[in-house]
Scaffold this active site. Structure first.
Site, PDB file in Angstrom:
ATOM      1  N   TYR A   1      -0.580  -0.017  10.159  1.00  0.00           N
ATOM      2  CA  TYR A   1      -0.860  -0.708   8.896  1.00  0.00           C
ATOM      3  C   TYR A   1       0.288  -0.507   7.905  1.00  0.00           C
ATOM      4  O   TYR A   1       0.802  -1.464   7.318  1.00  0.00           O
ATOM      5  CB  TYR A   1      -2.167  -0.141   8.331  1.00  0.00           C
ATOM      6  CG  TYR A   1      -2.556  -0.650   6.965  1.00  0.00           C
ATOM      7  CD1 TYR A   1      -3.149  -1.901   6.819  1.00  0.00           C
ATOM      8  CD2 TYR A   1      -2.370   0.131   5.822  1.00  0.00           C
ATOM      9  CE1 TYR A   1      -3.525  -2.362   5.564  1.00  0.00           C
ATOM     10  CE2 TYR A   1      -2.740  -0.320   4.575  1.00  0.00           C
ATOM     11  CZ  TYR A   1      -3.324  -1.563   4.453  1.00  0.00           C
ATOM     12  OH  TYR A   1      -3.692  -2.014   3.208  1.00  0.00           O
TER      13      TYR A   1
ATOM     14  N   SER B   1       0.839  -1.200   0.000  1.00  0.00           N
ATOM     15  CA  SER B   1       0.000   0.000   0.000  1.00  0.00           C
ATOM     16  C   SER B   1       0.870   1.245   0.000  1.00  0.00           C
ATOM     17  O   SER B   1       1.997   1.232   0.511  1.00  0.00           O
ATOM     18  CB  SER B   1      -0.869  -0.014   1.257  1.00  0.00           C
ATOM     19  OG  SER B   1      -1.425   1.256   1.499  1.00  0.00           O
TER      20      SER B   1
ATOM     21  N   LYS C   1       2.829  -3.333   6.362  1.00  0.00           N
ATOM     22  CA  LYS C   1       3.005  -3.535   4.912  1.00  0.00           C
ATOM     23  C   LYS C   1       4.479  -3.376   4.541  1.00  0.00           C
ATOM     24  O   LYS C   1       5.005  -4.130   3.720  1.00  0.00           O
ATOM     25  CB  LYS C   1       2.143  -2.545   4.126  1.00  0.00           C
ATOM     26  CG  LYS C   1       0.639  -2.848   4.166  1.00  0.00           C
ATOM     27  CD  LYS C   1       0.325  -4.170   3.461  1.00  0.00           C
ATOM     28  CE  LYS C   1      -1.176  -4.436   3.369  1.00  0.00           C
ATOM     29  NZ  LYS C   1      -1.463  -5.788   2.813  1.00  0.00           N
TER      30      LYS C   1
END
Lengths: 325, 325
Positions: free
Chosen positions: A147, A123, A151
C-alpha cells in the site's frame, strides 16, 4: 465549479460530500456539478441547484477514467484506493486499484489537456522504519507495505504530471484518521479508532498492540479540512515538491487511553481488552510515529492539537454530543 | 550460473559483458549462460564454454519478459532504459520503457517464482533541488525529470518485490558515468564527459553550463564494479532499504577542468569552448551535487577518489594509455 470525487462511497468521501453540500462552494465558486465515482454506487446527495452524477466501476478498466474527466471537472479529489490490509493480502488488486487506477486517472486528465486541480490522498504509509524521533519533511520514503509503495508511486506521478503542466496536483499524506465512525474496515490501523469508538458506545474493544506504540492521528473532520484546503491552495506557492505530510497529533496508545479516560471516564477505559495480534504488529511496527509537518503547517493546513480534542470531535460529529454511560 | 542482462547494447552493458567474459565467473560460480537483451541486437561475445543467447525487442511488449526469464537466470542485471534527455522529450516512450518495461520484467520474475538476484540501475536523478551541501542517505527523492520519476518508481517496486520475496533486489543509484567513451548520447549530462573525452583526443568540446556546477562522477570501470559487487552482496546484510546511492567523486566543472590540465596539459583545456545552453541548464540545475553514500561504502562499494583518477582510468581503458598531443 465542477467537482469530481473518486472513492466517493468511502468514509472520507462521504464526509467530503456532506461538507461540499453544506458549503455550496469550493475555491470561492458556487458548485454547479458533482461527479461521484466508486467501485460500489456512492449515495447521491440531494443538493439544490447542483447536478449530481453517479459513476461506478473499476478505475483501471479501459475508458473508465476518460469518461470521468470528459466533463472537465475543475477540481478532482482522488480518494479511491484499496486499504493497507487488503493491498497486503491481495497483491494484484492493490497494484491494480492503487497504482493502475491512479495512473489511468492522471493520464485521462493529461490527455484532456485542461490542467485542473487534482488533490490526491496519499498516506504516511509511504514512510518505513527505522525513523528519527520526529520525521522531518525531507526524510526519505521507504515504505514497508505494498500500500505504501503504491501511494509513493502515485506521489511520484503526481509531482511529475504537475511539473509537466498536465494538471496542478497536491498530494496530501494523511495521518491515521481517528476516530473512524461506523464499523471497522480492513485497515491494519483500525484498532486506533476501535479502542475509542467502541468504549464511547458502551462496547468492548480489542487492543492488538502494545500501549507504547506511538502514532499520528487527525480526525475525519480534519481530513475533510485538508482536502478543502488543498483544493483552494495557490499551486505556485507550493513549488515542485507537491506531496505534503499533513499535521496531526502524535501520541502513544497509552496516551490515547489516558485522553479517553479524561473525556469519558474510567468505565470507558475498562472496556479495552488487550489481545496481542502478531499479524497486525508486523505491519504496525514499521509505521511512522511523529512528524514535523512544517511545510504543510506553513501552507495553512491545520489539525487538532490534542487527542482529547480528537475524541471530542468524534462525540460532536458522530454521537450528537452523547457518550454511553 | 546463468546471467541475464537487459540494455546489453548500451555502454555499461557492453563493458559489463566484457568484464564477465574476462572473469568467467560471477558470485564465485562459473558462468554457463549469458542472455543478452536490448531494443537493438547487442553484439554477441564469443566466450568459450558459455552459451550466449541474444534477445531483441520492447520489454513492455506482451510476453517479452516472460520469455527472458523462462530460462531462470540466477542473476539479472536490469540496465535497460531510455536516457534522461529522451525521457523528457518523449513522455510516452520514457514511461513505457523505464516504468512499464521495468514493471513487466519484475512481474515476470515474480510469476516465475524462483527469487533470483536482480540488480537494477537507478540514478541520482531520483533527487531534485534544493539540496543540503552533502546529500545524506536518508534524504527524500523528489525528482525534477520524468526520467528520475521513472527510476524512483522502479526503486519502489524493487523494494516491495524484494520485501515480498519475489526476488532479491539491489537498486544502485549511479552517479554520472564519466568519462563516457564513444560518441555523445542524448543524456543531458553528456557534456560532463565531452569536456574531458574530446580534448584528450585533440577535439574541441562544448561546455553548456557554468564552471561552478558541482556534480558526482564515477568511471565506467567503477559502474561495472558496482554491478558485480551488487550481484555478489549478501542480501540479508542490506535490510529493507534496497536502493543505494553509489559512491563517486563530487567536483565542480571547474575542478574537472583543473584535473584535465594536471593530467593532459593546458593544450587540452584550451579545446573547451563555453557555449551556454538554457535547455541543458534547465535540467542540470535541478541535479544533485555531492553525496554521503555512507551505506553503499559500508556495504563495500568503491569508486575513484579523485577526478584525476577518473581521467586516468579513461586513458587506460579507452585510449591505450595515450593522449593526443
Amino acid at each position: 465549479m465542477r467537482v469530481l470525487i473518486t472513492g466517493a462511497a468511502g468514509m472520507v468521501g462521504r464526509k467530503l460530500i456532506a461538507r461540499l453540500a453544506k458549503d455550496g462552494t469550493l475555491r470561492g465558486q458556487k458548485i454547479a456539478a458533482l461527479d461521484l465515482h466508486d467501485i460500489v454506487p456512492p449515495q447521491a446527495p440531494v443538493i439544490e441547484g447542483v447536478d449530481v452524477a453517479i459513476h461506478t466501476g473499476d478505475l483501471a478498466a479501459a475508458g473508465a477514467t476518460e469518461r470521468l474527466v470528459a466533463s472537465r471537472p475543475d477540481v478532482i479529489f482522488h480518494l479511491a484506493g484499496v486499504v493497507s490490509g487488503e493491498a497486503e493480502a491481495n497483491f494484484d488488486l492493490g497494484y491494480r486499484v492503487n497504482l493502475d487506477g491512479t495512473r489511468a486517472l492522471f493520464d485521462a486528465v493529461r490527455l484532456a489537456s485542461y490542467a485542473p486541480r487534482v488533490v490526491f490522498t496519499s498516506s504516511i504509509a509511504v514512510f518505513g522504519a527505522p525513523f528519527p524521533d520526529v520525521i522531518p519533511d525531507e526524510f526519505h520514503p521507504t515504505p514497508l507495505t505494498s500500500y505504501g509503495t503504491q501511494k509513493l508511486m502515485g506521489e511520484a506521478l503526481l509531482a511529475d504530471y504537475t511539473r509537466r503542466g498536465f494538471f496542478d496536483g497536491i498530494g496530501i499524506r494523511l495521518p491515521t484518521i481517528c476516530v473512524r465512525p461506523g464499523k471497522p474496515n480492513k485497515a491494519a490501523s483500525g484498532f486506533f479508532s476501535g479502542i475509542i469508538r467502541e468504549p464511547l458506545s458502551g462496547q468492548e474493544a480489542i487492543l492488538p498492540v502494545s500501549r507504547s506504540v506511538v502514532h499520528t492521528h487527525a480526525s475525519p473532520r480534519s481530513a475533510v479540512n485538508f482536502l478543502i484546503h488543498a483544493a483552494g491552495i495557490d499551486g505556485s506557492t507550493v513549488g515542485p515538491r507537491r506531496n505534503l505530510t499533513m499535521p496531526g497529533v502524535g501520541v502513544s496508545v497509552g496516551q490515547q487511553i489516558e485522553a479517553l479516560e479524561r473525556v469519558a471516564g474510567s468505565r470507558a477505559v475498562g472496556l479495552i481488552r488487550e489481545v496481542p495480534d502478531d499479524t497486525i504488529w508486523a505491519i504496525v511496527k514499521g509505521w511512522p510515529t511523529r512528524f514535523e509537518a512544517r511545510r504543510s503547517r506553513e501552507l495553512g493546513f491545520t489539525a487538532e492539537t490534542s487527542f482529547d480534542e480528537i475524541i471530542r470531535v468524534h462525540i460532536e460529529d458522530e454521537l450528537d454530543g452523547k457518550v454511553a454511560s
